[in-house]
Design a protein around this motif. Structure first.
Motif, PDB file in Angstrom:
ATOM      1  N   THR A   2       0.886  -1.157  -3.852  1.00  0.00           N
ATOM      2  CA  THR A   2       0.731  -0.417  -2.520  1.00  0.00           C
ATOM      3  C   THR A   2       1.889   0.293  -1.974  1.00  0.00           C
ATOM      4  O   THR A   2       3.034  -0.364  -1.999  1.00  0.00           O
ATOM      5  N   ILE A  37      -1.116   4.028   4.432  1.00  0.00           N
ATOM      6  CA  ILE A  37      -1.220   3.186   3.027  1.00  0.00           C
ATOM      7  C   ILE A  37      -1.760   4.048   2.065  1.00  0.00           C
ATOM      8  O   ILE A  37      -3.019   4.449   2.254  1.00  0.00           O
ATOM      9  N   ASP A  38      -1.179   4.280   0.982  1.00  0.00           N
ATOM     10  CA  ASP A  38      -1.781   4.953  -0.203  1.00  0.00           C
ATOM     11  C   ASP A  38      -2.285   6.367   0.156  1.00  0.00           C
ATOM     12  O   ASP A  38      -3.520   6.186  -0.199  1.00  0.00           O
ATOM     13  N   GLU A  94       1.070  -4.975   4.187  1.00  0.00           N
ATOM     14  CA  GLU A  94       0.352  -3.849   4.887  1.00  0.00           C
ATOM     15  C   GLU A  94       0.509  -4.282   6.334  1.00  0.00           C
ATOM     16  O   GLU A  94       0.362  -3.168   7.059  1.00  0.00           O
TER      17      GLU A  94
END
Length: 125
Positions: A2, A37-38, A94
């Motif tokens: 991630t 995220i990504d 995260e």
């Protein structure tokens, strides 16, 4: 692995803004997007694009996923309920905001108090 980026790619900015407005409509504190995220994995499909955002407001940060569909400012946004369970090991990277978000929070806290005590616990701050 991630990857959390603290800058939003230009081609996603309008969709991220729509997701943020959708999220803030139901919150008691205004949140800011401090990371994505990504971002390269969220390709647009017929039903829209999924965006995984790090949202920080007040003294907390949360990772939330949104389904954003539409174009030219006419976006339909829905919350994707896929937040990891609290025992999931993936929750730590995260939820930990990018360094820029922490730096801003610390500066604001120091402006209000003589000193600040920081406690880090499993990625939460």
């Amino acid at each position: 692995m991630t990857q959390v980026r603290d800058t939003i790619p230009d081609h996603l900015q309008r969709e991220v803004d729509a997701a943020l407005a959708f999220w803030n409509a139901d919150q008691d504190v205004a949140f800011d997007v401090t990371g994505i995220i990504d971002p390269d994995e969220g390709s647009a499909g017929a039903d829209g694009r999924e965006l995984r955002l790090v949202l920080c407001g007040g003294d907390r940060c949360e990772q939330r996923s949104f389904r954003v569909a539409g174009t030219d400012g006419d976006f339909r946004v829905a919350l994707v309920d896929d937040a990891p369970a609290p025992t999931d090991a993936a929750v730590v990277p995260e939820l930990d905001p990018p360094p820029g978000a922490r730096r801003g929070w610390i500066d604001r806290a120091l402006a209000r108090h003589d000193f600040v005590v920081l406690v880090f616990y499993r990625g939460f701050w």
